[in-house]
Every structure is written in C-alpha cells, then in structure tokens.
Design an enzyme around this catalytic site. Sequence first.
Site, mmCIF file in Angstrom:
data_model
loop_
_atom_site.group_PDB
_atom_site.id
_atom_site.type_symbol
_atom_site.label_atom_id
_atom_site.label_comp_id
_atom_site.label_asym_id
_atom_site.label_seq_id
_atom_site.Cartn_x
_atom_site.Cartn_y
_atom_site.Cartn_z
ATOM 1 N N THR A 35 3.905 6.115 63.789
ATOM 2 C CA THR A 35 3.725 6.616 65.165
ATOM 3 C C THR A 35 4.143 5.608 66.279
ATOM 4 O O THR A 35 4.427 6.012 67.302
ATOM 5 C CB THR A 35 2.416 7.159 65.453
ATOM 6 O OG1 THR A 35 1.501 6.259 65.261
ATOM 7 C CG2 THR A 35 2.295 8.462 64.314
ATOM 8 N N ASP B 276 -6.048 9.835 58.504
ATOM 9 C CA ASP B 276 -6.613 8.594 59.110
ATOM 10 C C ASP B 276 -6.795 7.881 57.879
ATOM 11 O O ASP B 276 -7.616 8.467 56.916
ATOM 12 C CB ASP B 276 -7.910 9.077 59.907
ATOM 13 C CG ASP B 276 -8.642 7.822 60.330
ATOM 14 O OD1 ASP B 276 -8.542 6.742 59.761
ATOM 15 O OD2 ASP B 276 -9.317 7.821 61.250
ATOM 16 N N ASN C 65 1.645 -0.735 56.706
ATOM 17 C CA ASN C 65 1.687 -1.362 58.229
ATOM 18 C C ASN C 65 0.637 -0.765 59.123
ATOM 19 O O ASN C 65 0.365 -1.360 59.913
ATOM 20 C CB ASN C 65 3.208 -0.859 58.683
ATOM 21 C CG ASN C 65 3.127 -0.983 60.519
ATOM 22 O OD1 ASN C 65 3.517 -1.947 60.714
ATOM 23 N ND2 ASN C 65 2.910 0.156 60.825
ATOM 24 N N SER D 70 -0.118 -11.021 58.956
ATOM 25 C CA SER D 70 0.035 -11.737 60.216
ATOM 26 C C SER D 70 -0.191 -13.225 60.221
ATOM 27 O O SER D 70 -0.569 -13.787 59.451
ATOM 28 C CB SER D 70 -1.368 -11.447 61.156
ATOM 29 O OG SER D 70 -1.243 -11.911 62.367
ATOM 30 N N TYR E 280 -10.574 -9.768 63.360
ATOM 31 C CA TYR E 280 -9.208 -9.301 63.017
ATOM 32 C C TYR E 280 -8.500 -10.305 62.137
ATOM 33 O O TYR E 280 -7.660 -9.792 61.113
ATOM 34 C CB TYR E 280 -8.212 -9.280 64.306
ATOM 35 C CG TYR E 280 -6.787 -8.974 64.032
ATOM 36 C CD1 TYR E 280 -6.636 -7.668 63.757
ATOM 37 C CD2 TYR E 280 -5.895 -9.893 64.332
ATOM 38 C CE1 TYR E 280 -5.054 -7.377 63.382
ATOM 39 C CE2 TYR E 280 -4.496 -9.681 64.212
ATOM 40 C CZ TYR E 280 -4.127 -8.255 63.644
ATOM 41 O OH TYR E 280 -2.769 -8.348 63.513
ATOM 42 N N GLY F 243 4.337 -13.074 63.971
ATOM 43 C CA GLY F 243 3.376 -13.475 65.131
ATOM 44 C C GLY F 243 3.511 -12.746 66.232
ATOM 45 O O GLY F 243 3.387 -11.227 66.075
HETATM 46 P P1 NDP Z 1 0.990 -0.412 67.099
HETATM 47 O O1 NDP Z 1 -0.318 -0.138 67.844
HETATM 48 O O2 NDP Z 1 2.173 -0.219 68.024
HETATM 49 O O3 NDP Z 1 1.131 0.760 65.674
HETATM 50 C C1 NDP Z 1 -0.056 0.680 64.972
HETATM 51 C C2 NDP Z 1 -0.127 1.758 64.123
HETATM 52 O O4 NDP Z 1 -1.006 1.929 63.175
HETATM 53 C C3 NDP Z 1 0.213 3.168 64.748
HETATM 54 O O5 NDP Z 1 1.209 4.114 64.214
HETATM 55 C C4 NDP Z 1 -1.257 3.856 64.290
HETATM 56 O O6 NDP Z 1 -1.051 5.132 64.386
HETATM 57 C C5 NDP Z 1 -1.427 3.262 62.993
HETATM 58 N N1 NDP Z 1 -2.743 3.303 62.868
HETATM 59 C C6 NDP Z 1 -3.951 2.517 63.225
HETATM 60 N N2 NDP Z 1 -5.134 3.000 62.956
HETATM 61 C C7 NDP Z 1 -4.719 3.906 61.853
HETATM 62 C C8 NDP Z 1 -5.737 5.032 61.233
HETATM 63 N N3 NDP Z 1 -7.043 4.813 61.098
HETATM 64 N N4 NDP Z 1 -5.221 5.739 60.143
HETATM 65 C C9 NDP Z 1 -3.658 5.793 60.111
HETATM 66 N N5 NDP Z 1 -2.847 4.919 60.858
HETATM 67 C C10 NDP Z 1 -3.401 4.223 61.616
HETATM 68 O O7 NDP Z 1 0.908 -2.030 66.447
HETATM 69 P P2 NDP Z 1 2.061 -2.687 65.704
HETATM 70 O O8 NDP Z 1 3.212 -1.981 65.442
HETATM 71 O O9 NDP Z 1 2.151 -3.725 66.244
HETATM 72 O O10 NDP Z 1 1.195 -2.954 64.427
HETATM 73 C C11 NDP Z 1 1.535 -2.799 62.904
HETATM 74 C C12 NDP Z 1 1.121 -3.679 62.102
HETATM 75 O O11 NDP Z 1 1.646 -4.957 62.554
HETATM 76 C C13 NDP Z 1 -0.655 -3.734 62.100
HETATM 77 O O12 NDP Z 1 -0.764 -3.899 60.864
HETATM 78 C C14 NDP Z 1 -0.636 -5.157 63.021
HETATM 79 O O13 NDP Z 1 -1.808 -5.532 62.603
HETATM 80 C C15 NDP Z 1 0.371 -6.015 62.512
HETATM 81 N N6 NDP Z 1 0.831 -7.006 63.370
HETATM 82 C C16 NDP Z 1 1.247 -6.796 64.585
HETATM 83 C C17 NDP Z 1 1.705 -7.834 65.345
HETATM 84 C C18 NDP Z 1 1.929 -7.725 66.770
HETATM 85 O O14 NDP Z 1 1.953 -8.728 67.521
HETATM 86 N N7 NDP Z 1 2.337 -6.467 67.511
HETATM 87 C C19 NDP Z 1 1.629 -8.957 64.680
HETATM 88 C C20 NDP Z 1 1.325 -9.523 63.584
HETATM 89 C C21 NDP Z 1 0.865 -8.295 62.652
HETATM 90 P P3 NDP Z 1 -1.992 6.569 64.770
HETATM 91 O O15 NDP Z 1 -2.641 5.866 66.177
HETATM 92 O O16 NDP Z 1 -1.009 7.290 65.056
HETATM 93 O O17 NDP Z 1 -2.622 6.807 63.784
HETATM 94 C C1 8X3 Z 2 -0.898 -9.893 65.603
HETATM 95 C C2 8X3 Z 2 -0.601 -11.525 66.127
HETATM 96 O O1 8X3 Z 2 -1.514 -13.273 67.542
HETATM 97 O O2 8X3 Z 2 -1.955 -11.184 68.480
HETATM 98 O O3 8X3 Z 2 -1.403 -9.844 64.440
HETATM 99 O O4 8X3 Z 2 -2.822 -11.693 66.252
HETATM 100 S S1 8X3 Z 2 -1.899 -11.962 66.949
#
Ligand code: NDP
Ligand code: 8X3
Length: 251
Positions: free
Chosen positions: A10, A59, A86, A139, A152, A183
């Site tokens: 999403t 969820d 993801n 990550s 985290y 990152g």
């Molecule tokens: P966003 O917040 O943009 O997206 C996170 C997604 O996770 C949303 O689609 C959300 O959907 C879903 N989500 C969260 N909680 C739940 C739940 N309980 N059940 C189902 N779905 C869930 O963040 P990112 O795209 O950045 O994050 C995606 C992944 O990448 C994560 O695992 C994050 O840790 C990882 N990551 C991100 C980095 C960054 O700098 N952005 C760097 C490294 C890793 P909804 O709320 O609709 O359920």
């Molecule tokens: C997300 C990257 O550095 O914000 O996993 O934790 S950081």
Amino acid sequence: MKTALVTGATAGIGRSTALLLAKNGYRIIIAGRRNDRLQELKKEVEQAHKQSVFTLNFDIRNREDVEKAITRLPTEWQTIDVLVNNAGLAAGLKPIQSGLVADWEQMIDTNVKGLLYISQIVINKMIENGSGHVVNIGSTAGVQAYENGNVYCATKHAVHALSQGMRIDLLKHGIKVTEIRPGLAETEFSLVRFKGDADSAKKPYLGLVPLSPDDIAETILFAVTRPPHVNINDLEITPTAQASSYYVFRQ
Ligand code: NDP
Ligand code: 8X3
C-alpha cells in the site's frame, strides 16, 4: 506467467515493487491493511499493465488471518512463484531505557513474527510446487545497530539471520532466498516512525539524495529475474552519500 505476492504493497517500496513486477509481466497479489489503497493500486495496475491483480487485506500480525487469506486464495492464484516480504515498520526512536513497550511489540510482531507467519505458509506451497523465490527486505540496520534504533535494528538483525537460515533450509528444495538491505529510502517509513510528525520525518533525508522506492523495486526485479542457477543471497543498497548506518555525508 509468474505470480508474485508483495506484502506492504500500500506504500513505499512494496507499492513500487508491485507496479514494477506487474509492468514486467508478473501477476501480482498485493497485501496490506489499507484496503482503499489496495483497491486503487489494483485499478492502476489493471489499467496500465493489463495485468491480473488479487488483493489480500490483512494485518500481518494476526497469524490466523494470514493463514486464512493464503489458504483461501482461488485455485488460479494458489501457485506463488515469488514472495516479497516487505511489510514492516519502525515505531519510535528512543533510548532503550525509555522505549515504549507497545512500539517494541508492534515492530517485533510485524517485522519478525508477521514475516515468519506468511513465509511458512507460502514456502510450504513453494516446496509442493518444486520452485519459488523468497525476497526478504532487511536493512542496513540489520547488520549495524545505531543510536536509539535498538528494537527496530534488532528486528532487522532477525530478518538478516532468518534470510540466512531460510537459504540453508531451502537449499535442498531448490527455492531461492534473497535478502535486500536498503539504507535511507524516502517513503512513508519515517512518517510512520515519528507517528505523523512531518518535520521529524524529513530530517533523515536532509542534505542528501535518498534512495527512492523505485531504486529498491529495480533491485528486487533484478534479483527475481536471474536465471534458474543464479541466486542473489544478500544485497545492500544505499544512497551514494551513505556508506553505512553511521557514515552519511550531508551537504
Ligand atoms: P512504508 O511505510 O512506506 O510502507 C510500509 C508498508 O508495510 C505499508 O504498505 C504498510 O501497509 C505495511 N505494513 C506495516 N505494518 C503492517 C501490518 N501490521 N500488516 C500488514 N502490512 C503492514 O515503508 P517502506 O516502504 O520504507 O518500508 C518497507 C520495508 O522496507 C519495511 O520492512 C522497512 O523496514 C524496510 N526498509 C525501509 C527503509 C527506508 O529507509 N524506507 C530502509 C531499509 C528497510 P498498511 O499500513 O496498509 O498495512
Ligand atoms: C531503514 C533504514 O537507517 O532508517 O531500515 O533504519 S534506517
């Protein structure tokens, strides 16, 4: 035609990945809690790429709901070739002594337990089918803890260990496992971490060009389109201005 299931579709990385995989010929199953966004994305993909989309609204912390959603997939959606794990989040950025237990539980339940729930069900299907590919979004925080990131970082360290464990256990089944470790990527990640505080959410990306969710999606597409004899095990990708969790060059 291959089918990919993307959790957390999403927003951010998951949304970009779903769009890119669809553009590249995958049928996609998209999962998340916000059903309005799933329906919008389904419409967008069906119109732009003439590709079938199935939505799963759950969820990921609720094991029974995850199991029901996957086991009740219509027959034509039962064969999942690629699982992109993801869905995940950071909640809060506080020293260990003042962290909120509710935040800890949300991160552990989503990033670790949720990933395990869906993986086990889908992997069993992949074993039955004799092939499959699991892509775990880890990550840089999964190999280096940073100040106030404690829980985290611990959840992403768990994803790192689980990726290695999955790779070993699934070797004999011919199922590929890839961990992608981004990152700093500008998505809704920081807005979620800082609970809607937009000013705090901007700070991590100030003075540098962060990764975009499309940068990660392209890396995932590369990993899942390697020939059958090639497995990308572990791939770290950061902005050019970021060498590690600690070394970031800001203009
Ligand atoms: P966003 O917040 O943009 O997206 C996170 C997604 O996770 C949303 O689609 C959300 O959907 C879903 N989500 C969260 N909680 C739940 C739940 N309980 N059940 C189902 N779905 C869930 O963040 P990112 O795209 O950045 O994050 C995606 C992944 O990448 C994560 O695992 C994050 O840790 C990882 N990551 C991100 C980095 C960054 O700098 N952005 C760097 C490294 C890793 P909804 O709320 O609709 O359920
Ligand atoms: C997300 C990257 O550095 O914000 O996993 O934790 S950081």
